[in-house]
Scaffold this active site. Structure first.
Site, short mmCIF file in Angstrom:
data_model
loop_
_atom_site.label_atom_id
_atom_site.label_comp_id
_atom_site.label_asym_id
_atom_site.label_seq_id
_atom_site.Cartn_x
_atom_site.Cartn_y
_atom_site.Cartn_z
N ASP A 84 7.00 0.40 -2.76
CA ASP A 84 5.78 0.62 -3.25
C ASP A 84 4.86 0.06 -2.29
O ASP A 84 5.12 -1.23 -1.78
CB ASP A 84 5.15 0.65 -4.97
CG ASP A 84 3.91 0.62 -4.75
OD1 ASP A 84 3.83 2.01 -4.53
OD2 ASP A 84 2.60 0.03 -6.21
N ASP A 136 0.34 -0.78 -2.55
CA ASP A 136 -0.65 -1.32 -3.65
C ASP A 136 0.23 -2.01 -4.65
O ASP A 136 1.06 -1.38 -5.81
CB ASP A 136 -1.46 0.25 -3.41
CG ASP A 136 -2.26 0.38 -2.80
OD1 ASP A 136 -1.80 0.18 -1.71
OD2 ASP A 136 -2.50 1.71 -2.77
N GLY A 143 -0.83 4.23 -9.15
CA GLY A 143 0.34 4.92 -8.37
C GLY A 143 0.46 6.42 -8.43
O GLY A 143 1.20 6.80 -7.78
N SER A 180 -0.35 7.09 -1.83
CA SER A 180 -1.69 6.62 -1.46
C SER A 180 -2.12 7.53 0.25
O SER A 180 -1.21 7.84 0.69
CB SER A 180 -2.09 4.97 -1.24
OG SER A 180 -3.52 5.44 0.21
N ASN A 215 -4.21 6.93 2.36
CA ASN A 215 -4.54 5.46 3.09
C ASN A 215 -3.17 4.54 3.65
O ASN A 215 -3.58 3.36 4.43
CB ASN A 215 -5.88 4.27 2.71
CG ASN A 215 -6.47 5.53 2.02
OD1 ASN A 215 -7.68 5.94 2.89
ND2 ASN A 215 -7.15 5.18 0.46
N ASP A 223 5.03 -1.89 -8.76
CA ASP A 223 3.87 -2.37 -9.71
C ASP A 223 3.34 -1.78 -10.88
O ASP A 223 2.39 -2.22 -11.88
CB ASP A 223 2.98 -2.76 -8.96
CG ASP A 223 1.89 -2.35 -8.71
OD1 ASP A 223 1.05 -3.08 -8.48
OD2 ASP A 223 2.43 -1.74 -8.27
#
Length: 261
Positions: free
Chosen positions: A17, A19, A61, A139, A141, A197
Site C-alpha cells: 500500500d 499512504d 484505504g 488513491s 493521486n 496499514d
C-alpha cells in the site's frame, strides 16, 4: 511478545500500500478529510460530529468516492453519486470527494512528501535481492505522490485508483486490486506478501489469499489489524531489517521462490 518476522526476500513479490506504508501521506489525507467533513457536517447540521474513528472505519484505504458514500451513509445521509468530473462545489458523492482532493493536492504541492526511512531501506533490500515489488493504492493521486517522494521508478506495477476505476475493480476491502496487481506482476498471491496499514487494505489482502499479510500500525491499533487478517504487525518496516540487511527468518519460513511462467 513481538511478532516473529519472516524474510520478505523469500517471497516471489511484495505488494505495498502507499499512504501510511511507504509515505506519510495518510496524515495529509486524514487532515484533508477532517477539514472537509467538519465544514460539511456543520453546514448540513449532521450529527454526530466527525471523528478520527470515522477516518479509519469509512475512509482509510478505500477509493475516494466509496469512502464519501460510506461515511455519509453512516449518518443516514444520501446524496446523488454524480460524475467524477463534478466540480468540488457540487453536493454529490463525486463533488464532495473532489472537494477533499483539492485540499490534499494543495498540501502536497506546498509541503512535498518524503518516504518513511524504514520503508525506503526495505525497498533497497528487496531491490538488491531481486524481489519483485508493486504498489497497490486506492488513491488516484498515487503516481503524483510517488513522483513527489522520488520513488516512482522503484515499482514494476502501480495499481491505483485510476486503473481500478477504469477496469471496474471493487474497492478495498474486496480483494480485487491486490489480486489484479499480483496478476500484472505475473505472480500468485499464495507465494507473495502484502503490506498494509488500513483495515480495509488488510482485509483486502487477506481475502486475496496472500501468503503473508503485514499490518503496519500507524495508529489504528495492532490487535485491530490482526483481527482484520494481518499475520504480523510492525510499527515500522525497518523492523524487517536485520543487522546484515536481510529479513528475519522464523521457524516457519516463507515459501520458496518459483520461477514465474
Amino acid at each position: 511478545m513481538a511478532d516473529a518476522l519472516p524474510d520478505l526476500t523469500a517471497f516471489d513479490a511484495v505488494l505495498f500500500d502507499l499512504d501510511g506504508v511507504l509515505t506519510p501521506t495518510a496524515e495529509v489525507h486524514m487532515h484533508a478529510w477532517q477539514v472537509m467533513f467538519e465544514k460539511l457536517f456543520a453546514a448540513w447540521d449532521i450529527t454526530p460530529a466527525y471523528t478520527e474513528r470515522d477516518y479509519f472505519e469509512h475512509l482509510d484505504g478505500k477509493k475516494r468516492y466509496d469512502g464519501v458514500a460510506s461515511l455519509l451513509w453512516s449518518r443516514d445521509v444520501e446524496v446523488p453519486w454524480g460524475e467524477p468530473t463534478d466540480a468540488p462545489e457540487l453536493d454529490t458523492v463525486c463533488g464532495i470527494g473532489n472537494r477533499k482532493n483539492a485540499v490534499f493536492e494543495s498540501v502536497l504541492r506546498s509541503e512535498g512528501i518524503a518516504p518513511y526511512p524504514g520503508s525506503l531501506a526495505l525497498l533497497d533490500v528487496l531491490r538488491d535481492a531481486g524481489t519483485r515489488i508493486a504498489v497497490v493504492s486506492s488513491s488516484k493521486n498515487a503516481r503524483e505522490v510517488l513522483t513527489a517522494a522520488g520513488i516512482i521508478d522503484r515499482f514494476e506495477v502501480i495499481m491505483d485508483g485510476v486503473i481500478a476505476e477504469r477496469d471496474g475493480l471493487a474497492s478495498k476491502p474486496a480483494p480485487d486490486v491486490f489480486v489484479e496487481a499480483a496478476a500484472m506482476l505475473g505472480v500468485e498471491p499464495a507465494s507473495s506478501a502484502a503490506v498494509e496499514d488500513a483495515l480495509s487494505g488488510v482485509r483486502s489482502a487477506a481475502a486475496g489469499g496472500f501468503a503473508l499479510v503485514v499490518g503496519v500500525d500507524r495508529g489504528v491499533g495492532a490487535e485491530v489489524l490482526r483481527d482484520a487478517g494481518a499475520h504480523v504487525v510492525v510499527a515500522d518496516l525497518d523492523e524487517f531489517l536485520a543487522g546484515d540487511g536481510a529479513g528475519i527468518r522464523t521457524a516457519a519460513p516463507a515459501p520458496e521462490k518459483e520461477e514465474s511462467a
